[in-house]
Design an enzyme around this catalytic site. Structure first.
Site, short mmCIF file in Angstrom:
data_model
loop_
_atom_site.label_atom_id
_atom_site.label_comp_id
_atom_site.label_asym_id
_atom_site.label_seq_id
_atom_site.Cartn_x
_atom_site.Cartn_y
_atom_site.Cartn_z
N ASP A 225 35.24 31.52 48.61
CA ASP A 225 36.01 31.83 47.41
C ASP A 225 36.59 30.57 46.76
O ASP A 225 35.91 29.55 46.68
CB ASP A 225 37.10 32.86 47.78
CG ASP A 225 37.69 33.56 46.56
OD1 ASP A 225 37.02 34.46 46.03
OD2 ASP A 225 38.80 33.18 46.13
N TYR A 369 42.92 30.82 38.65
CA TYR A 369 41.82 31.32 37.80
C TYR A 369 41.85 30.64 36.44
O TYR A 369 40.82 30.46 35.79
CB TYR A 369 41.93 32.84 37.61
CG TYR A 369 41.50 33.60 38.83
CD1 TYR A 369 42.36 33.78 39.89
CD2 TYR A 369 40.20 34.11 38.92
CE1 TYR A 369 41.97 34.46 41.03
CE2 TYR A 369 39.80 34.79 40.07
CZ TYR A 369 40.68 34.96 41.11
OH TYR A 369 40.28 35.62 42.23
N HIS A 425 33.05 39.67 51.48
CA HIS A 425 33.69 38.48 50.92
C HIS A 425 34.75 37.89 51.87
O HIS A 425 34.86 36.68 51.98
CB HIS A 425 34.33 38.87 49.58
CG HIS A 425 34.95 37.74 48.85
ND1 HIS A 425 34.21 36.77 48.22
CD2 HIS A 425 36.25 37.41 48.64
CE1 HIS A 425 35.03 35.90 47.64
NE2 HIS A 425 36.28 36.26 47.88
#
Ligand SMILES: *[C@@H]1O[C@H](CO)[C@@H](O)[C@H](O)[C@H]1NC(C)=O
Length: 454
Positions: A225, A369, A425
């Site tokens: 990630d 982000y 994930h």
């Protein structure tokens, strides 16, 4: 005839120019390895001490959190016949919140985390938290220092199920890992910045400085990630420091890779005999991405706005984070009430949410982000290949799947690549056994790579 020949030559030349453009390496951005991220300006001397740290879920915090959860307003019921198709199923959420108040054992969960030695130290003005486990082994076992980096909305907690295995000698291997599992700045128990620009490149710089502070000039890295965005930049900028890089969300977003990924849809099985169905047909893949990535655009553009609601309400925070953790854990269960969340341990999920609540770090973590897409240095380094030996592990429900011929555009020395038919994930939480096995196999591949080079 002459015309045909001329056209072919022109086409060949244009393709060559286009290919050169796609594979050209951008100019290396200038990076200050000691940039200051603390409040105000850099002092003449920085505190370089390493301080032991313990996780404390105290009674005041627990009482306050439980009160807020108990006093929550009534949620709107899901539509008739609907599971998770419109987002978090509030019947399911209510069950989890009741569990959080009545059954989740805050003290015991903190105690489990405190079985590992925790520390904090200041790097470039921010207090960074990490777990460090040094194995006790005899001299004929080699100890490989391993930096482990999590993503959003995780913390070093994501690795606690694998640390005991990684730091214990395993049959067939003459080495173990010394684990340094760090919280990214603004995540978990690590301090966030109040300055713009702390993007994955800059976090990569900080994490290298953390390893140098601990005395490791050369080390290995494991990440997925956002942690892998940060460490991919680290290995690109500082290959001399990293002996091997294990990724569980491997992707190449070089220009050439994007074109290859698109062209690949014309002949998917030819370019990837392994698992073409995990990315092709692209229409299916993009339908999944479009359906599930609304949060991405929201957090990229306005992290502080959603952050207001998530900071103020633990029920809202839990609903938001559980839905995200679910959809990347099992794509086949998206239309169930839990949306895939039950692939993970509920206590693990609640640890993650509790850690964010306690540290009030949802805004600082979500801002990554935004920072991740704003800065030219990020794009330039993404398009630069690295020679650090790399191992990719591909779990079934991971969001990104790139065939090896594309990964090699970025990771020139891809020494190992393995796909699993299980997992997702949050691999270290979801399939800890396979995760640790793969990391040992990767360690052997890295050592082999270096011994052959000698
Ligand atoms: C309890 O924990 C909260 C959250 O970490 C912290 O802000 C607070 O100061 C602590 N209170 C006490 C009395 O230790």
């Amino acid at each position: 005839m002459k015309f045909l020949l001329l056209t072919s030559v022109l086409i060949a030349i244009s393709l060559r120019i286009f290919y050169n453009y796609l594979t050209s390496v951008p100019e290396r951005p200038k990076i200050d390895p000691q940039r200051w991220w603390g409040s105000g300006s850099k002092p003449a001397k920085e505190d370089e001490s390493i301080r032991p740290f313990k996780i404390d879920f105290n009674d005041t915090m627990i009482q306050d959190l439980k009160q807020r959860l108990i006093n929550r307003r009534r949620f709107t019921k899901p539509l008739e016949g609907i599971q998770s198709e419109y987002g978090m199923n509030t019947d399911y959420l209510n069950k989890v919140l009741t569990y959080w108040v009545e059954k989740y054992d805050f003290k015991k969960r903190a105690e489990l985390l405190n079985k590992f030695p925790h520390y904090k130290t200041r790097i470039q003005g921010l207090d960074l938290h990490y777990i460090r486990v040094t194995p006790k082994v005899n001299k004929n076992i080699k100890v490989l220092p391993l930096l482990m980096l999590h993503g959003w909305p995780s913390s070093s907690k994501e690795f606690v199920k694998v640390i005991p295995t990684l730091t214990t000698p395993q049959d067939g291997y003459d080495f173990v890992f010394e684990v340094i599992a760090a919280d990214l700045p603004g995540f978990g128990f690590s301090e966030g910045t109040n300055k713009p620009g702390l993007n994955p490149v800059q976090i990569g710089v900080m994490m290298r400085n953390l390893m140098l502070r601990l005395g490791f000039k050369q080390f290995y890295v494991q990440a997925g990630d956002w942690g892998s965005q940060c460490s991919t930049h680290m290995v690109t900028l500082f290959p001399e420091n990293v002996l091997g890089y294990h990724i569980n969300m491997a992707g190449s977003i070089r220009r050439i890779s994007i074109v290859k990924l698109l062209l690949g849809s014309l002949f998917p099985t030819w370019i990837d005999s392994d698992h073409p169905e995990r990315v092709y047909p692209l229409t299916k893949y993009f339908t999944y991405v479009l359906r599930e990535s609304g949060y991405f655009h929201l957090q990229f553009t306005k992290p502080d706005t959603i952050g207001v609601a998530l900071t103020d309400s633990p029920a809202g925070l839990a609903g938001y984070l559980m839905e995200k953790m679910a959809i990347v854990s099992n794509r086949d269960q998206m239309d169930t009430p839990h949306g895939g969340l039950e692939s993970l341990d509920l206590d693990d999920v609640l640890d993650t949410i509790t850690i964010i609540w306690v540290n009030e770090c949802i805004v600082t973590s979500t801002r990554l982000y935004s920072e991740g897409f704003r800065w030219a240095e990020d794009y330039a380094l993404q398009d630069t290949p690295t020679e650090v030996p790399t191992a990719a592990v591909k779990f079934l429900h991971e969001v990104v799947y790139h065939p090896d011929w594309i990964l090699r555009d970025k990771f020139v020395n891809l020494v190992r690549s393995k796909s699993y038919d299980i997992g997702g994930h949050f691999a270290a939480l979801h399939t800890p056994k396979e995760f640790a096995e793969d990391l040992f196999a990767a360690g052997a591949a890295f050592l082999n790579f270096h011994s052959q080079k000698k």
